[in-house]
Scaffold this motif. Structure first.
Motif, PDB file in Angstrom:
ATOM      1  N   LEU A  99       1.065  -1.202   0.155  1.00 54.74           N
ATOM      2  CA  LEU A  99      -0.046  -0.093  -0.077  1.00 54.74           C
ATOM      3  C   LEU A  99       0.877   1.391   0.025  1.00 54.74           C
ATOM      4  O   LEU A  99       0.556   2.099  -0.833  1.00 54.74           O
ATOM      5  N   LEU A 100       1.893   1.166   0.971  1.00 57.86           N
ATOM      6  CA  LEU A 100       2.804   2.649   1.182  1.00 57.86           C
ATOM      7  C   LEU A 100       3.587   2.499  -0.069  1.00 57.86           C
ATOM      8  O   LEU A 100       3.884   3.809  -0.754  1.00 57.86           O
ATOM      9  N   ALA A 159       1.968   3.429  -3.413  1.00 60.18           N
ATOM     10  CA  ALA A 159       1.488   4.775  -3.302  1.00 60.18           C
ATOM     11  C   ALA A 159       2.858   5.625  -3.745  1.00 60.18           C
ATOM     12  O   ALA A 159       2.801   6.613  -4.731  1.00 60.18           O
ATOM     13  N   THR A 160       3.923   5.275  -3.049  1.00 65.40           N
ATOM     14  CA  THR A 160       5.186   6.190  -3.294  1.00 65.40           C
ATOM     15  C   THR A 160       5.642   6.150  -4.734  1.00 65.40           C
ATOM     16  O   THR A 160       6.172   6.932  -5.395  1.00 65.40           O
ATOM     17  N   TRP A 214       4.210   5.251  -7.505  1.00 58.94           N
ATOM     18  CA  TRP A 214       3.176   5.900  -8.401  1.00 58.94           C
ATOM     19  C   TRP A 214       3.435   7.239  -8.484  1.00 58.94           C
ATOM     20  O   TRP A 214       3.564   7.782  -9.439  1.00 58.94           O
ATOM     21  N   VAL A 215       3.559   7.856  -6.963  1.00 57.17           N
ATOM     22  CA  VAL A 215       3.707   9.460  -7.040  1.00 57.17           C
ATOM     23  C   VAL A 215       4.790   9.713  -7.342  1.00 57.17           C
ATOM     24  O   VAL A 215       5.115  10.586  -8.337  1.00 57.17           O
ATOM     25  N   HIS A 225       3.675  12.008 -10.857  1.00 57.94           N
ATOM     26  CA  HIS A 225       3.030  13.076 -10.423  1.00 57.94           C
ATOM     27  C   HIS A 225       4.015  14.225 -10.973  1.00 57.94           C
ATOM     28  O   HIS A 225       3.564  15.352 -10.554  1.00 57.94           O
ATOM     29  N   THR A 280       8.694  -1.192   2.181  1.00 54.68           N
ATOM     30  CA  THR A 280       8.113  -0.096   1.498  1.00 54.68           C
ATOM     31  C   THR A 280       8.957   0.479   0.531  1.00 54.68           C
ATOM     32  O   THR A 280       8.638   0.992  -0.623  1.00 54.68           O
ATOM     33  N   MET A 332      -7.029  13.644  -2.651  1.00 54.57           N
ATOM     34  CA  MET A 332      -6.658  12.179  -2.889  1.00 54.57           C
ATOM     35  C   MET A 332      -5.273  12.213  -3.382  1.00 54.57           C
ATOM     36  O   MET A 332      -4.473  11.409  -2.599  1.00 54.57           O
ATOM     37  N   ARG A 333      -4.996  13.035  -4.337  1.00 62.10           N
ATOM     38  CA  ARG A 333      -3.448  12.894  -4.988  1.00 62.10           C
ATOM     39  C   ARG A 333      -2.477  13.377  -3.961  1.00 62.10           C
ATOM     40  O   ARG A 333      -1.454  12.953  -3.458  1.00 62.10           O
ATOM     41  N   LEU A 392      -2.278  10.864  -1.048  1.00 57.93           N
ATOM     42  CA  LEU A 392      -1.156   9.639  -1.625  1.00 57.93           C
ATOM     43  C   LEU A 392       0.192  10.225  -1.546  1.00 57.93           C
ATOM     44  O   LEU A 392       1.129   8.969  -1.218  1.00 57.93           O
ATOM     45  N   ARG A 393       0.726  11.485  -1.373  1.00 61.68           N
ATOM     46  CA  ARG A 393       1.990  11.876  -1.492  1.00 61.68           C
ATOM     47  C   ARG A 393       2.140  11.925   0.163  1.00 61.68           C
ATOM     48  O   ARG A 393       3.258  11.757   0.437  1.00 61.68           O
TER      49      ARG A 393
END
Lengths: 262, 278
Positions: free
Chosen positions: A75-76, A79-80, A82-83, A87, A146, B1-2, B5-6
């Protein structure tokens, strides 16, 4: 054409890696109480293992910690990763990348010591986590996991460009729908492989667990470590054989998952 | 949300990676004390304690432990490279066997390193396999004491870390053009010379990466020296454990961690540069 010395070196290296392990497995089935001495075929060490409550308890605890830590790590770390991959630039991106990468390069003893100090300080400040045990080991393993999951996910996403996600959005998908139908399936093999990686790391860890567990949180590797300190017993052979079989299965699964993803 | 997630992983990592490391730094400047936890921080009235770090620089026991660790880590990495270079190249050129061979190198990594160390204990003991072979050959009737020696420790370290060294060399070797080496040989170079002057230089970045990939974790290794090494192989990981768990001297253990990090920061930065370039 491969020169002969290269091939010879390859086989020598593989023999070096595998021979001790193969002997270990073979002698797990030996009746002799002296490890690595043949006394006829027997399963007595496996049944001795089945009667060793302390080890079985440690194994059960380890499996639960590993599963919990791997799930948190996915999960963590998912997210990391992907970000970091998707992003673009944002405030704190460099810091996030550095923090996610740090556990990969820090020596285990440093990570273990630092986590223990943090848990002690946290308990003094807010009363949680109360004492050290399974929970603190799980938190430690989740943190290490993670970092690994983040790297796997980030590199997987980095090797696929954004066109697919953008196309989905151009065709009218909301960003959330594009993420769920395009990005998440892209990440899935990496997430699954990352879960197994974090799971195995947790099942193999002595140092972090030594620092962050209390007397109540003896994991399988810590128990195995204290057994090995006193030397080998055939029971260790049997235990190792079972763990090897499990690891082989896990690796086959990962290979399958990664291949399906491509 | 974005943003969430950070923030969530960011907070997690700040709390369980950044803050703990900062605490190690603070602890290195604290005082050992009676009580639970057994230290008093710099703000408890006594100010910062420079003694822990000074002790590391001045006491030969601690200084040697750091030096020994770097030496053992470098030796381990060098021995791993010696095996990993031909292995990586041979696997890269193995055609359809490539994946199977790579799997054969990586599988031991997944089998748990404690198990592999256990296997070495079984092999190297006085009544172990290797001694049985030596006795069988009639070379000696006294068992050789192989276990709990520097040699046993190195063998265990190389065994544990070899897969790490093979991976980057394999990856780099798949990008080599075998025609270049062929051309050198066609022009009269011996195979050995072609390897040294054509192939090896192209592998240099991967060689450096493989060396560091072994060297960095090996420098802090605790379990292998403890299980296979002699009592006097007081590597920094072992000393740190001892100070922490037996002497309950958290400040000195933390100072050792800081010193290890300072020594490794150069290799770590170099490793990350190499990773980015690749």
């Amino acid at each position: 054409m491969t020169p002969r010395w290269l091939r010879a070196a390859l086989w020598a290296g593989l023999a070096f890696l595998w021979l001790p392990v193969a002997l270990l497995v073979a002698y797990a089935f030996s009746a002799d109480p002296v490890p690595f001495r043949w006394g006829g075929f027997s399963l007595r060490w496996f049944s001795a293992l089945a009667g060793n409550d302390r080890l079985l308890e440690a194994a059960w605890l380890s499996l639960r910690i590993a599963a919990g830590a791997a799930t948190l790590a996915v999960l963590l770390g998912g997210a990391t990763g992907w970000v970091l991959a998707r992003h673009g630039p944002f405030a704190g991106r460099a810091a996030l990348g550095a923090l996610a990468g740090a556990p990969l390069v820090l020596p285990e003893v440093v990570t273990g010591l630092s986590l223990l100090l943090a848990f002690v300080a946290l308990e003094a400040a807010i009363g949680w986590p109360a004492g050290r045990g399974a929970l603190t080991v799980l938190l430690a393993h989740a943190t290490l996991g993670t970092a690994y999951v983040a790297v796997v996910v980030q590199s997987r996403l980095a090797s696929r460009d954004r066109d697919l996600e953008e196309a989905a959005q151009d065709l009218g998908a909301s960003p959330a729908a594009a993420f769920l139908t395009v990005t998440l399936p892209l990440m899935l093999p990496a997430l699954a492989a990352g879960w197994l990686l974090a799971f195995t790391l947790s099942l193999d860890d002595v140092v972090l667990a030594s620092f962050t567990s209390g007397p109540a949180g003896t994991t399988l590797p810590v128990a195995l470590f204290s057994m090995l300190r006193l030397g080998m017993t055939p029971e260790v052979n049997a235990l190792a054989t079972l763990l090897l079989a499990a690891a082989g299965l896990a690796l086959a699964l990962i290979g399958l998952l990664l291949r399906r993803g491509d | 949300m974005r943003i969430a997630l950070r923030l969530i992983p960011g907070l997690w990592l700040a709390l369980l990676v950044a803050a703990p490391l900062a605490l190690v730094g603070v602890m290195a400047l604290s005082w050992q004390a009676e009580g639970v936890p057994p230290y008093s921080p710099p703000w408890a009235g006594e100010g910062t304690n420079p003694e822990n770090l000074r002790l590391l620089a001045e006491d030969p026991y601690y200084r040697d432990s750091l030096g020994q660790s770097l030496l053992v880590a470098a030796l381990t990495a060098a021995l791993c490279l010696l095996l990993a270079i031909p292995m990586g190249i041979a696997i890269a050129r193995a055609g359809k066997w490539r994946n199977a061979l790579l799997g054969a190198v990586l599988l031991p990594f997944w089998t748990g390193f404690l198990i592999r160390i256990g296997a070495w204990i079984g092999l190297l003991r006085d009544e172990g396999w290797i001694n049985a072979i030596i006795r069988g050959l009639g070379w000696t009737d006294q068992p050789l004491h192989l276990l709990y020696t520097h040699g046993a420790m190195l063998v265990g370290m190389v065994h544990a870390y070899l897969p790490f060294a093979v991976l980057p060399l394999f990856a780099a070797a798949t990008r080599l053009d075998p025609l270049l080496e062929q051309a050198a040989e066609d022009l009269g170079a011996t195979p050995g010379r072609a390897f040294l002057t054509i192939t090896l230089p192209q592998l240099l970045p991967a060689l450096a990466a493989a060396f560091l990939l072994v060297f960095i974790p090996a420098a802090g290794e605790y379990v292998i020296p403890e299980l296979l090494g002699p009592p006097n192989a007081t590597l920094v990981g072992r000393v740190l454990f001892q100070e922490f768990f037996q002497s309950r001297d958290w400040p000195v253990a933390s100072a050792l961690a800081v010193a290890l990090l300072v020594l490794l920061i150069g290799p770590i930065i170099l490793f990350q540069r190499l990773g980015r370039a690749a």
